[in-house]
Design a protein around this motif. Structure first.
Motif, PDB file in Angstrom:
ATOM      1  N   ARG A 147       0.823  -1.210   0.000  1.00  0.00           N
ATOM      2  CA  ARG A 147       0.000   0.000   0.000  1.00  0.00           C
ATOM      3  C   ARG A 147       0.858   1.261   0.000  1.00  0.00           C
ATOM      4  O   ARG A 147       1.492   1.571  -0.986  1.00  0.00           O
ATOM      5  N   TYR A 148       0.906   1.990   1.081  1.00  0.00           N
ATOM      6  CA  TYR A 148       1.633   3.262   1.141  1.00  0.00           C
ATOM      7  C   TYR A 148       3.030   3.115   1.733  1.00  0.00           C
ATOM      8  O   TYR A 148       3.733   4.109   1.881  1.00  0.00           O
ATOM      9  N   PRO A 151       6.007   4.213  -0.939  1.00  0.00           N
ATOM     10  CA  PRO A 151       6.119   5.670  -1.134  1.00  0.00           C
ATOM     11  C   PRO A 151       6.543   6.408   0.139  1.00  0.00           C
ATOM     12  O   PRO A 151       7.350   7.345   0.082  1.00  0.00           O
ATOM     13  N   ALA A 152       6.023   5.993   1.281  1.00  0.00           N
ATOM     14  CA  ALA A 152       6.405   6.643   2.537  1.00  0.00           C
ATOM     15  C   ALA A 152       7.875   6.410   2.842  1.00  0.00           C
ATOM     16  O   ALA A 152       8.589   7.327   3.276  1.00  0.00           O
ATOM     17  N   CYS A 155       9.991   8.536   0.602  1.00  0.00           N
ATOM     18  CA  CYS A 155       9.972   9.914   1.111  1.00  0.00           C
ATOM     19  C   CYS A 155      10.920  10.056   2.302  1.00  0.00           C
ATOM     20  O   CYS A 155      11.618  11.067   2.439  1.00  0.00           O
TER      21      CYS A 155
END
Length: 175
Positions: A147-148, A151-152, A155
């Motif tokens: 899921r995220y 990307p997290a 970052c």
């Protein structure tokens, strides 16, 4: 004092061996088992490391990394990141071993006390091999959909790269 520092590692190794023997551990067999496990890890890591380093050297030899550095230079400079570290920025989230190779090359090329060398060293210590970590921990927990998380994590890597460049400038160059 110098003799103590010189003999510290042999004393630690001897102390561990004596402690193991006192607890009834076959220290030599444990040493051999650890060495065998280490060779197994090496055999699994080396092909990926050779492939990634080959890809980085091919990109560098073709001029693609220099073009990427030139294209990204305004953005990287605005973020305080030396453009010469583009290869490290690309490789670090994928492979820690390849990133160490790229970092060692940057330090060898620009020097350990240069802005690029210091920034590369701090970047290596302040970022993670995102894809490897996600694969290992999510795989161990049985999580299929990230899921995220990726990307997290990317970052967070970017924040680590920016923070490393900032810290080097503040600590070594006064701002």
């Amino acid at each position: 004092m110098k003799v103590f520092v010189t003999m510290l590692v042999p004393f630690i190794l001897g102390g561990v061996a004596l402690l193991g023997m006192a607890r009834g551990v076959d220290v030599y067999s444990a040493l051999l088992a650890g060495a065998e496990e280490g060779l197994g890890v090496l055999i699994r890591i080396v092909p990926a490391l050779v492939g990634l380093l080959t890809a980085v050297y091919m990109l560098r030899a073709s001029g693609a990394l220099e073009l990427a550095a030139q294209a990204l230079a305004p953005v990287l400079s605005a973020l305080g990141i030396p453009p010469e570290t583009v290869a490290l920025l690309l490789v670090r989230p994928v492979s820690g071993s390849a990133a160490l190779g790229v970092g060692a090359e940057l330090i060898s090329t620009y020097g350990p006390d240069s802005l690029v060398g210091r920034t590369a060293a701090v970047m290596l210590g302040s970022t993670e091999t995102t894809f490897y970590t996600v694969a290992v921990y999510f795989g161990a927990a049985g999580i299929v959909k990230t899921r995220y998380a990726i990307p997290a994590a990317l970052c967070a890597d970017l924040a680590g790269f920016i923070g490393a460049a900032w810290a080097v400038r503040v600590i070594f160059y006064g701002g």
